[in-house]
Design a protein around this motif. Structure first.
Motif, PDB file in Angstrom:
ATOM      1  N   GLY A  14       0.624  -1.245   0.221  1.00  0.00           N
ATOM      2  CA  GLY A  14       0.104   0.001   0.438  1.00  0.00           C
ATOM      3  C   GLY A  14       0.749   1.611   0.098  1.00  0.00           C
ATOM      4  O   GLY A  14       0.226   2.171  -0.320  1.00  0.00           O
ATOM      5  N   ILE A  15       2.173   1.328   0.719  1.00  0.00           N
ATOM      6  CA  ILE A  15       2.795   2.131   0.850  1.00  0.00           C
ATOM      7  C   ILE A  15       3.488   2.818  -0.764  1.00  0.00           C
ATOM      8  O   ILE A  15       3.379   4.229  -1.446  1.00  0.00           O
ATOM      9  CB  ILE A  15       4.195   1.746   1.959  1.00  0.00           C
ATOM     10  CG1 ILE A  15       3.560   2.376   3.518  1.00  0.00           C
ATOM     11  CG2 ILE A  15       5.186   3.305   1.345  1.00  0.00           C
ATOM     12  CD1 ILE A  15       3.277   3.487   3.883  1.00  0.00           C
ATOM     13  N   PHE A  16       3.555   1.639  -1.454  1.00  0.00           N
ATOM     14  CA  PHE A  16       4.443   1.304  -2.979  1.00  0.00           C
ATOM     15  C   PHE A  16       3.573   2.458  -3.621  1.00  0.00           C
ATOM     16  O   PHE A  16       3.527   3.611  -4.702  1.00  0.00           O
ATOM     17  CB  PHE A  16       4.765   0.226  -3.673  1.00  0.00           C
ATOM     18  CG  PHE A  16       5.732   0.085  -4.346  1.00  0.00           C
ATOM     19  CD1 PHE A  16       6.966   0.587  -4.601  1.00  0.00           C
ATOM     20  CD2 PHE A  16       4.926   0.007  -5.406  1.00  0.00           C
ATOM     21  CE1 PHE A  16       7.699   0.976  -6.052  1.00  0.00           C
ATOM     22  CE2 PHE A  16       5.362   0.052  -6.577  1.00  0.00           C
ATOM     23  CZ  PHE A  16       6.787   0.687  -6.734  1.00  0.00           C
ATOM     24  N   ILE A  17       1.937   2.465  -3.155  1.00  0.00           N
ATOM     25  CA  ILE A  17       0.921   2.196  -4.253  1.00  0.00           C
ATOM     26  C   ILE A  17       1.029   3.499  -4.183  1.00  0.00           C
ATOM     27  O   ILE A  17       0.729   4.364  -4.665  1.00  0.00           O
ATOM     28  CB  ILE A  17      -0.566   1.488  -4.138  1.00  0.00           C
ATOM     29  CG1 ILE A  17      -0.206   0.659  -4.914  1.00  0.00           C
ATOM     30  CG2 ILE A  17      -1.378   2.241  -4.818  1.00  0.00           C
ATOM     31  CD1 ILE A  17      -1.279  -0.086  -4.801  1.00  0.00           C
TER      32      ILE A  17
ATOM     33  N   PHE B 264       4.624  10.903  -8.775  1.00  0.00           N
ATOM     34  CA  PHE B 264       3.700  11.076 -10.188  1.00  0.00           C
ATOM     35  C   PHE B 264       3.399  12.676 -10.251  1.00  0.00           C
ATOM     36  O   PHE B 264       3.204  13.762 -10.943  1.00  0.00           O
ATOM     37  CB  PHE B 264       3.577  10.909 -11.113  1.00  0.00           C
ATOM     38  CG  PHE B 264       3.708   8.769 -11.562  1.00  0.00           C
ATOM     39  CD1 PHE B 264       4.947   9.615 -12.686  1.00  0.00           C
ATOM     40  CD2 PHE B 264       3.780   8.075 -11.220  1.00  0.00           C
ATOM     41  CE1 PHE B 264       6.217   8.324 -12.629  1.00  0.00           C
ATOM     42  CE2 PHE B 264       4.240   6.743 -12.128  1.00  0.00           C
ATOM     43  CZ  PHE B 264       5.488   7.251 -12.624  1.00  0.00           C
ATOM     44  N   HIS B 265       2.622  13.318  -9.177  1.00  0.00           N
ATOM     45  CA  HIS B 265       2.708  14.419  -8.766  1.00  0.00           C
ATOM     46  C   HIS B 265       2.787  15.250  -7.317  1.00  0.00           C
ATOM     47  O   HIS B 265       2.296  15.795  -6.427  1.00  0.00           O
ATOM     48  CB  HIS B 265       1.070  14.429  -8.616  1.00  0.00           C
ATOM     49  CG  HIS B 265       0.121  13.205  -9.625  1.00  0.00           C
ATOM     50  ND1 HIS B 265       0.589  13.883 -11.123  1.00  0.00           N
ATOM     51  CD2 HIS B 265       0.087  12.134  -9.914  1.00  0.00           C
ATOM     52  CE1 HIS B 265      -0.691  13.044 -11.034  1.00  0.00           C
ATOM     53  NE2 HIS B 265      -0.763  12.338 -10.762  1.00  0.00           N
ATOM     54  N   SER B 266       4.235  15.358  -7.377  1.00  0.00           N
ATOM     55  CA  SER B 266       5.010  15.638  -6.586  1.00  0.00           C
ATOM     56  C   SER B 266       4.676  17.233  -5.359  1.00  0.00           C
ATOM     57  O   SER B 266       4.527  17.209  -4.213  1.00  0.00           O
ATOM     58  CB  SER B 266       6.214  15.121  -6.018  1.00  0.00           C
ATOM     59  OG  SER B 266       6.664  16.376  -7.688  1.00  0.00           O
ATOM     60  N   ASN B 267       4.299  18.209  -6.902  1.00  0.00           N
ATOM     61  CA  ASN B 267       4.171  19.783  -6.120  1.00  0.00           C
ATOM     62  C   ASN B 267       2.828  19.278  -5.754  1.00  0.00           C
ATOM     63  O   ASN B 267       2.555  20.428  -4.436  1.00  0.00           O
ATOM     64  CB  ASN B 267       4.446  20.101  -7.634  1.00  0.00           C
ATOM     65  CG  ASN B 267       5.985  20.234  -8.413  1.00  0.00           C
ATOM     66  OD1 ASN B 267       6.578  20.068  -7.586  1.00  0.00           O
ATOM     67  ND2 ASN B 267       5.772  20.795  -9.404  1.00  0.00           N
TER      68      ASN B 267
ATOM     69  N   LEU C 245       9.704   5.659  -2.063  1.00  0.00           N
ATOM     70  CA  LEU C 245       8.824   5.354  -2.855  1.00  0.00           C
ATOM     71  C   LEU C 245      10.469   3.734  -3.844  1.00  0.00           C
ATOM     72  O   LEU C 245       9.686   2.435  -3.462  1.00  0.00           O
ATOM     73  CB  LEU C 245       8.690   5.553  -4.361  1.00  0.00           C
ATOM     74  CG  LEU C 245       8.510   5.392  -4.981  1.00  0.00           C
ATOM     75  CD1 LEU C 245       6.907   4.550  -5.715  1.00  0.00           C
ATOM     76  CD2 LEU C 245       8.244   6.146  -6.822  1.00  0.00           C
ATOM     77  N   LEU C 246      11.235   4.268  -3.694  1.00  0.00           N
ATOM     78  CA  LEU C 246      12.525   3.842  -3.969  1.00  0.00           C
ATOM     79  C   LEU C 246      13.059   3.093  -2.482  1.00  0.00           C
ATOM     80  O   LEU C 246      12.278   1.466  -3.351  1.00  0.00           O
ATOM     81  CB  LEU C 246      13.866   4.004  -3.654  1.00  0.00           C
ATOM     82  CG  LEU C 246      14.015   4.939  -4.871  1.00  0.00           C
ATOM     83  CD1 LEU C 246      15.137   5.615  -5.434  1.00  0.00           C
ATOM     84  CD2 LEU C 246      13.897   3.840  -6.324  1.00  0.00           C
ATOM     85  N   ILE C 247      12.812   2.910  -1.271  1.00  0.00           N
ATOM     86  CA  ILE C 247      13.192   1.767  -0.282  1.00  0.00           C
ATOM     87  C   ILE C 247      11.797   1.421  -0.666  1.00  0.00           C
ATOM     88  O   ILE C 247      12.027  -0.331   0.334  1.00  0.00           O
ATOM     89  CB  ILE C 247      12.797   2.502   1.054  1.00  0.00           C
ATOM     90  CG1 ILE C 247      13.862   3.637   0.893  1.00  0.00           C
ATOM     91  CG2 ILE C 247      13.591   1.414   2.134  1.00  0.00           C
ATOM     92  CD1 ILE C 247      14.396   4.211   2.579  1.00  0.00           C
ATOM     93  N   SER C 248       9.963   1.497  -0.415  1.00  0.00           N
ATOM     94  CA  SER C 248       9.839   0.232  -0.749  1.00  0.00           C
ATOM     95  C   SER C 248       9.541  -0.623  -0.811  1.00  0.00           C
ATOM     96  O   SER C 248       8.713  -1.615  -1.588  1.00  0.00           O
ATOM     97  CB  SER C 248       7.906   1.141   0.243  1.00  0.00           C
ATOM     98  OG  SER C 248       7.564   2.075  -1.215  1.00  0.00           O
ATOM     99  N   GLY C 249       9.692  -0.102  -2.869  1.00  0.00           N
ATOM    100  CA  GLY C 249      10.201  -0.880  -3.464  1.00  0.00           C
ATOM    101  C   GLY C 249      10.815  -2.048  -3.448  1.00  0.00           C
ATOM    102  O   GLY C 249      10.406  -3.206  -3.478  1.00  0.00           O
ATOM    103  N   PHE C 250      12.031  -1.534  -2.808  1.00  0.00           N
ATOM    104  CA  PHE C 250      12.755  -2.299  -2.225  1.00  0.00           C
ATOM    105  C   PHE C 250      12.420  -3.819  -1.355  1.00  0.00           C
ATOM    106  O   PHE C 250      12.233  -4.767  -1.889  1.00  0.00           O
ATOM    107  CB  PHE C 250      13.785  -1.870  -1.900  1.00  0.00           C
ATOM    108  CG  PHE C 250      15.210  -2.993  -1.780  1.00  0.00           C
ATOM    109  CD1 PHE C 250      16.390  -3.557  -2.639  1.00  0.00           C
ATOM    110  CD2 PHE C 250      15.476  -3.398   0.068  1.00  0.00           C
ATOM    111  CE1 PHE C 250      17.397  -5.044  -2.833  1.00  0.00           C
ATOM    112  CE2 PHE C 250      16.571  -4.557   0.083  1.00  0.00           C
ATOM    113  CZ  PHE C 250      17.375  -4.993  -0.598  1.00  0.00           C
TER     114      PHE C 250
END
Length: 301
Positions: free
Chosen positions: A124-127, A134-137, A160-165
Motif C-alpha cells: 500500500g505504501i508503494f502504491i 508523479f504529482h509531487s508538487n 518509493l525506492l525503499i518500499s519498492g525494494f
C-alpha cells in the motif's frame, strides 16, 4: 474476483482514454462525483458489518455502535485540528495497509504474522507513493495546507525506492518459497505496472479516483455484499445501497456543509481532506475485522 480484475484493467485504460476528452475542471467534477458516490458508499455499511462480525454473545445495540462510530470519526477530526502532522502520518500508514489488504495480500502463507502485516502495508505504501511521485508538487501543496507548515521535502522518491525494494524482496521470497501463490504475485506485479501507467499519464485527482473507485471501492463493496448477504447479486447490491443510504447521505451533507462554510478559504482543502480521513479511520478496522471473520469461517468449513 478474477473476472473483475479483467474488467478493472479495461475500465482503467478506458478512463485514461476519456481523460483526453475532458478539461481539467470537468475531470475534477467527474472524479469527485465517483469518490462521493461509489467511494463513500463502500464504507456506508460499516455498522452492519460491525454487527455481523461481533460475537453472537455480544449485546451491543445498533445505537451504541452508531455512537461509538461517530465518536471515532469526531476524534479523528479533532486529531487533525490539534495534531495535523501526526494525524496525516497515521492516516497514510492506516490507508496503506488498507489498500494492500484489499488487494488480497493479507493472506495466511504459513509465515510470521509480522510479515503478514508488513507485506500488505508495504504494498500500500508503494502504491500511494507511486501516485505521489508523479504529482509531487501538488501533493506537497496539499500537505502544506493540512499541516499548516511549509516542508522542504516529503522524501517521496526515497520512500518509493525503499518500499519498492522491500516489496520486491518479500515478493521474491514468497515466490521462491510458496508455489501456490506464484500466480497471485505475478498478477500483482502486472497490476503495479498498470498503476504506474495510470498515475503517470493522468492528473492527481483523476488517477486517484480511478484507483480508489475501480481498484479499491468496488472490490470492497463486492466483498461486503458477499459477506453480509452470502452472494453477489443485483438484488443484494440494491439492498446494500438502501441500507447504507443514510450514512452516505450524512457524509455528503457533511462535506457539503464544509464547502458552503469554507469554499472561499484556503482552510477548505485541509478540512475536506481531514473529514474524508476521519470517516476512513473506523472503516479500515471494520473491514479488517470482516476479513479476519471471513477467514475464520472458511477455515471452520
Amino acid at each position: 474476483m478474477l473476472k473483475y480484475t479483467h474488467f478493472a484493467i479495461v475500465a482503467s485504460f478506458f478512463c485514461l482514454w476519456l481523460d483526453s476528452f475532458f478539461a481539467e475542471k470537468a475531470q475534477i467534477i467527474i472524479a469527485f462525483s465517483l469518490i462521493f458516490t461509489l467511494g463513500i458508499l463502500h464504507g456506508a455499511n460499516d455498522l452492519i458489518l460491525i454487527k455481523r462480525t461481533n460475537d453472537s454473545k455480544s449485546n451491543i445495540s445498533f445505537q451504541k455502535n452508531l455512537l461509538y462510530y461517530i465518536f471515532v470519526v469526531l476524534l479523528g477530526l479533532l486529531f487533525f485540528v490539534i495534531l495535523p502532522t501526526i494525524a496525516l502520518l497515521l492516516f497514510i500508514l492506516v490507508s496503506a495497509f488498507h489498500f494492500g489488504d484489499q488487494q488480497g495480500l493479507y493472506l495466511d502463507f504459513g509465515v510470521s504474522k509480522y510479515i503478514l502485516i508488513i507485506y500488505p502495508f508495504i504494498y500500500g505504501i508503494f502504491i500511494l507513493f507511486l501516485l505521489f511521485f508523479f504529482h509531487s508538487n501538488e501533493v506537497e501543496n496539499i500537505v502544506k495546507d493540512i499541516i499548516r507548515l511549509k516542508v522542504s521535502s516529503l522524501y517521496i522518491k526515497e520512500i518509493l525506492l525503499i518500499s519498492g525494494f522491500i516489496l520486491m524482496s518479500l515478493s521474491a521470497y514468497f515466490y521462491w518459497r510458496i508455489t501456490t501463490i506464484r500466480r497471485k504475485l505475478e498478477s500483482e506485479l502486472f497490476f503495479l505496472i498498470v498503476f504506474a501507467i495510470l498515475f503517470k499519464t493522468s492528473s492527481l485527482i483523476w488517477g486517484f479516483a480511478i484507483y480508489f473507485v475501480i481498484w479499491h471501492s468496488i472490490p470492497s463493496i463486492l466483498d461486503q455484499i458477499k459477506f453480509i448477504y452470502g452472494a453477489i447479486t443485483f438484488k443484494n447490491f440494491k439492498t446494500y445501497c438502501k441500507k447504507g443510504f443514510l450514512y452516505w447521505l450524512a457524509s455528503i451533507l457533511g462535506i457539503g456543509l464544509l464547502y458552503f462554510l469554507f469554499r472561499d478559504k484556503e482552510i477548505f482543502n485541509a478540512l475536506f481532506f481531514s473529514f474524508l480521513a476521519s470517516i476512513t479511520f473506523p472503516h479500515v478496522f471494520v473491514i479488517l475485522k470482516m476479513m479476519q471473520k471471513n477467514e475464520s469461517i472458511q477455515k471452520s468449513v
